[in-house]
Design a protein around this motif. Sequence first.
Motif, PDB file in Angstrom:
ATOM      1  N   ALA A  44       0.855  -1.512   0.293  1.00 37.46           N
ATOM      2  CA  ALA A  44      -0.166   0.088   0.183  1.00 37.46           C
ATOM      3  C   ALA A  44       0.705   1.547  -0.305  1.00 37.46           C
ATOM      4  CB  ALA A  44      -1.517   0.016   1.129  1.00 37.46           C
ATOM      5  N   GLY A  45       1.775   1.195   0.274  1.00 37.54           N
ATOM      6  CA  GLY A  45       3.075   2.001   0.017  1.00 37.54           C
ATOM      7  C   GLY A  45       3.702   2.963   1.749  1.00 37.54           C
ATOM      8  N   PHE A  46       2.920   2.128   2.426  1.00 40.13           N
ATOM      9  CA  PHE A  46       3.017   2.742   3.998  1.00 40.13           C
ATOM     10  C   PHE A  46       5.233   1.687   4.266  1.00 40.13           C
ATOM     11  CE2 PHE A  46      -1.245   3.241   3.787  1.00 40.13           C
ATOM     12  CZ  PHE A  46      -0.597   4.818   4.480  1.00 40.13           C
ATOM     13  N   PRO A  47       5.495   2.792   5.045  1.00 44.39           N
ATOM     14  CA  PRO A  47       6.844   2.334   5.619  1.00 44.39           C
ATOM     15  C   PRO A  47       6.841   0.985   6.292  1.00 44.39           C
ATOM     16  CG  PRO A  47       6.564   5.066   6.131  1.00 44.39           C
ATOM     17  CD  PRO A  47       4.838   4.481   6.100  1.00 44.39           C
ATOM     18  N   THR A  48       7.477   0.224   6.235  1.00 52.66           N
ATOM     19  CA  THR A  48       7.558  -1.265   6.480  1.00 52.66           C
ATOM     20  C   THR A  48       8.462  -1.381   6.890  1.00 52.66           C
ATOM     21  OG1 THR A  48       7.077  -3.422   6.567  1.00 52.66           O
ATOM     22  CG2 THR A  48       7.955  -2.157   4.494  1.00 52.66           C
ATOM     23  N   GLN A  49       9.581  -2.649   8.301  1.00 56.46           N
ATOM     24  CA  GLN A  49      10.740  -3.103   8.846  1.00 56.46           C
ATOM     25  C   GLN A  49      10.381  -4.643   8.260  1.00 56.46           C
ATOM     26  OE1 GLN A  49      11.265  -1.178  11.857  1.00 56.46           O
ATOM     27  NE2 GLN A  49      13.177   0.139  11.099  1.00 56.46           N
ATOM     28  N   ARG A  50       8.850  -5.157   7.744  1.00 52.96           N
ATOM     29  CA  ARG A  50       8.904  -6.340   7.550  1.00 52.96           C
ATOM     30  C   ARG A  50       9.818  -6.785   6.298  1.00 52.96           C
ATOM     31  NH1 ARG A  50       2.701  -7.732   8.733  1.00 52.96           N
ATOM     32  NH2 ARG A  50       3.417  -9.635   7.133  1.00 52.96           N
ATOM     33  N   LEU A  51      10.483  -8.107   6.696  1.00 57.10           N
ATOM     34  CA  LEU A  51      11.408  -8.595   5.611  1.00 57.10           C
ATOM     35  C   LEU A  51       9.998  -9.956   4.799  1.00 57.10           C
ATOM     36  CD1 LEU A  51      14.039 -10.215   7.934  1.00 57.10           C
ATOM     37  CD2 LEU A  51      14.299  -8.115   6.976  1.00 57.10           C
ATOM     38  N   ASP A  52       9.004  -9.614   4.977  1.00 53.95           N
ATOM     39  CA  ASP A  52       8.039 -10.521   4.186  1.00 53.95           C
ATOM     40  C   ASP A  52       7.942  -9.618   3.483  1.00 53.95           C
ATOM     41  OD1 ASP A  52       7.148  -9.322   6.546  1.00 53.95           O
ATOM     42  OD2 ASP A  52       5.264 -10.889   5.977  1.00 53.95           O
ATOM     43  N   GLU A  53       7.577  -8.294   3.639  1.00 56.89           N
ATOM     44  CA  GLU A  53       7.279  -7.062   2.786  1.00 56.89           C
ATOM     45  C   GLU A  53       8.631  -6.714   1.737  1.00 56.89           C
ATOM     46  OE1 GLU A  53       3.184  -5.539   5.172  1.00 56.89           O
ATOM     47  OE2 GLU A  53       5.526  -4.996   5.744  1.00 56.89           O
ATOM     48  N   ILE A  54       9.232  -6.707   2.590  1.00 55.87           N
ATOM     49  CA  ILE A  54      10.608  -6.242   2.068  1.00 55.87           C
ATOM     50  C   ILE A  54      11.255  -6.755   0.754  1.00 55.87           C
ATOM     51  CG2 ILE A  54      12.947  -5.222   1.902  1.00 55.87           C
ATOM     52  CD1 ILE A  54      12.116  -4.074   4.485  1.00 55.87           C
ATOM     53  N   ASN A  55      11.170  -8.091   1.147  1.00 53.50           N
ATOM     54  CA  ASN A  55      11.983  -8.635   0.564  1.00 53.50           C
ATOM     55  C   ASN A  55      11.065  -9.196  -1.180  1.00 53.50           C
ATOM     56  OD1 ASN A  55      14.530  -9.088   0.898  1.00 53.50           O
ATOM     57  ND2 ASN A  55      14.048 -10.718   2.213  1.00 53.50           N
ATOM     58  N   PRO A  56      10.053  -9.016  -1.094  1.00 55.83           N
ATOM     59  CA  PRO A  56       8.983  -9.017  -2.368  1.00 55.83           C
ATOM     60  C   PRO A  56       9.335  -7.791  -3.385  1.00 55.83           C
ATOM     61  CG  PRO A  56       7.627  -9.993  -0.241  1.00 55.83           C
ATOM     62  CD  PRO A  56       8.920  -9.352   0.165  1.00 55.83           C
ATOM     63  N   TRP A  57       9.169  -6.905  -2.890  1.00 57.68           N
ATOM     64  CA  TRP A  57       9.508  -5.403  -3.118  1.00 57.68           C
ATOM     65  C   TRP A  57      10.389  -5.434  -4.019  1.00 57.68           C
ATOM     66  CZ3 TRP A  57      12.573  -1.068  -2.206  1.00 57.68           C
ATOM     67  CH2 TRP A  57      12.556  -0.199  -2.116  1.00 57.68           C
ATOM     68  N   PHE A  58      11.806  -5.813  -3.287  1.00 55.05           N
ATOM     69  CA  PHE A  58      12.631  -5.332  -3.785  1.00 55.05           C
ATOM     70  C   PHE A  58      13.083  -7.055  -5.221  1.00 55.05           C
ATOM     71  CE2 PHE A  58      16.304  -2.775  -0.962  1.00 55.05           C
ATOM     72  CZ  PHE A  58      16.206  -2.648  -1.902  1.00 55.05           C
ATOM     73  N   GLU A  59      12.842  -7.887  -4.896  1.00 51.90           N
ATOM     74  CA  GLU A  59      12.425  -8.134  -5.892  1.00 51.90           C
ATOM     75  C   GLU A  59      12.066  -7.977  -6.773  1.00 51.90           C
ATOM     76  OE1 GLU A  59      14.326 -11.419  -6.445  1.00 51.90           O
ATOM     77  OE2 GLU A  59      15.344 -10.777  -4.497  1.00 51.90           O
ATOM     78  N   ARG A  60      10.505  -7.124  -6.855  1.00 47.10           N
ATOM     79  CA  ARG A  60       9.547  -6.918  -7.955  1.00 47.10           C
ATOM     80  C   ARG A  60      10.610  -5.708  -8.807  1.00 47.10           C
ATOM     81  NH1 ARG A  60       6.450  -3.461  -8.504  1.00 47.10           N
ATOM     82  NH2 ARG A  60       6.242  -2.742  -6.698  1.00 47.10           N
ATOM     83  N   LEU A  61      10.826  -5.607  -7.824  1.00 43.20           N
ATOM     84  CA  LEU A  61      11.506  -3.887  -8.471  1.00 43.20           C
ATOM     85  C   LEU A  61      12.641  -3.976  -9.623  1.00 43.20           C
ATOM     86  CD1 LEU A  61      11.430  -0.302  -7.700  1.00 43.20           C
ATOM     87  CD2 LEU A  61      13.591  -1.073  -6.100  1.00 43.20           C
ATOM     88  N   PHE A  62      13.614  -4.962  -9.013  1.00 43.27           N
ATOM     89  CA  PHE A  62      14.767  -5.263 -10.148  1.00 43.27           C
ATOM     90  C   PHE A  62      13.852  -5.913 -11.193  1.00 43.27           C
ATOM     91  CE2 PHE A  62      17.067  -4.087  -7.181  1.00 43.27           C
ATOM     92  CZ  PHE A  62      18.125  -3.588  -7.314  1.00 43.27           C
ATOM     93  N   HIS A  63      13.209  -7.449 -11.372  1.00 50.20           N
ATOM     94  CA  HIS A  63      12.659  -8.218 -11.394  1.00 50.20           C
ATOM     95  C   HIS A  63      11.921  -7.426 -13.015  1.00 50.20           C
ATOM     96  CE1 HIS A  63      12.715 -12.246  -9.129  1.00 50.20           C
ATOM     97  NE2 HIS A  63      14.219 -11.804  -9.855  1.00 50.20           N
ATOM     98  N   LYS A  64      10.726  -6.467 -12.667  1.00 51.04           N
ATOM     99  CA  LYS A  64       9.851  -6.170 -13.735  1.00 51.04           C
ATOM    100  C   LYS A  64      11.528  -5.276 -14.836  1.00 51.04           C
ATOM    101  CE  LYS A  64       9.922  -1.547 -11.687  1.00 51.04           C
ATOM    102  NZ  LYS A  64       9.189   0.436 -10.931  1.00 51.04           N
ATOM    103  N   ILE A  65      12.511  -5.137 -14.851  1.00 49.31           N
ATOM    104  CA  ILE A  65      13.505  -4.432 -15.888  1.00 49.31           C
ATOM    105  C   ILE A  65      13.840  -6.371 -16.281  1.00 49.31           C
ATOM    106  CG2 ILE A  65      15.736  -3.475 -16.411  1.00 49.31           C
ATOM    107  CD1 ILE A  65      12.744  -1.791 -15.835  1.00 49.31           C
ATOM    108  N   GLU A  66      14.553  -6.674 -15.371  1.00 47.50           N
ATOM    109  CA  GLU A  66      15.810  -8.262 -16.139  1.00 47.50           C
ATOM    110  C   GLU A  66      14.108  -8.882 -16.117  1.00 47.50           C
ATOM    111  OE1 GLU A  66      18.790  -7.948 -15.652  1.00 47.50           O
ATOM    112  OE2 GLU A  66      18.859  -6.375 -15.520  1.00 47.50           O
ATOM    113  N   ARG A  67      13.411  -9.097 -16.334  1.00 48.81           N
ATOM    114  CA  ARG A  67      12.528 -10.195 -16.995  1.00 48.81           C
ATOM    115  C   ARG A  67      12.516  -9.214 -18.560  1.00 48.81           C
ATOM    116  NH1 ARG A  67       8.974 -11.637 -11.942  1.00 48.81           N
ATOM    117  NH2 ARG A  67       9.678 -13.121 -11.437  1.00 48.81           N
TER     118      ARG A  67
END
Length: 367
Positions: free
Chosen positions: A228-251
């Motif tokens: 939703a865009g709100f700050p988080t420190q939860r790893l189960d929310e951070i890691n999927p976002w980081f993966e998508r951020l890179f994958h949308k370009i690499e894929r």
Amino acid sequence: MQGNEACAEGALAAGLRFYAGYPITPSTEIAEILSWRLPQVGGKFIQMEDELGSLAAVLGASIGGLKSTTATSGPGFSLMQENIGFAAAAEIPCVIVNVQRAGPSTGQPTSPAQGDVMQARWGTHGDHPIIALAPSSVRETFDLTIRAFNLSEKYRTPVILLMDEVVAHMRESIILPQPGEIEVVERPSPTIDPSAYLAFDNSIDVPPLASFGEGYRYHITGLFHDEAGFPTQRLDEINPWFERLFHKIERNRADIIRVQEELTSDADIVLVSYGASARSARHAMRIAREQGQQVGLLKLLTLWPFPEESVDRLAGRVKKFIVPEMNRGQIVLEVERVVRGRAEVRGVSRVDGELILPAQIEKALED
């Protein structure tokens, strides 16, 4: 038409409706042209107090739903870096035009250079993907400006158009395509109920971006954030976002990366170049061919992501790569990384504010 004029017209053809910038040589003509052309199409032009504010205004306008851009040169590009990172993290479409000039610092404002290649990739802090394009002619400037907007909207990411002073200020006769011949990508809008909208939905590569004011509520921050865009420190929310951020370009490298190959099928030596340097490289290649040398050209239209697939394929059969560029050697490092010792790699550099001449490249071919 001048290169900077082609950039301005290309932006308008792509649907540009907002420009904020601070004038700086050799990009200034882009702002000058858009200051009177944008109002003609219902757009807005603002001269800002500096480059930091310029890109901040561009991001705000983009979130509001307008295709937005700014143009600058080396010192201004440095000042924009923090907001480029913010745009990457918050996935805000925008186009940043950097008409490179000789540096470091204020350098020689009216002289050409290609010294911001690595700054375009690594200038801002943290890890993030980026797209950077480099035209070598006036027509390519028009086409790649449109492409920069299309990629930015398609992948919700900042896109950098890395021009250089030679391309920006040269004049060439070109025939522009008719509006119906131009592919223009529009930002997809969400179609779900606003209560279910997630601006950073990790279940898809590029979630639709709702424009502020359309009834969709979400939060934008440069902090690590949840769907939703709100700050988080939860790893189960951070890691999927980081993966998508890179994958949308690499894929989607095959969709994003563009190169032009010329006479590489039987080449023993391949010149790898971009921007204005590629023009000298092509001239040197033709002279070498007339003299019986088997020389080809790989011109990079996309610098980032680096077109390693093309270099890797050629590395399996050519003896040498020569990389002419107006810096102390930036893309040559990427070529060396990909070649991994399978062929000789040599750079041809120039940093004194003058264009690399074909004779310099011819000498490297003879050595």
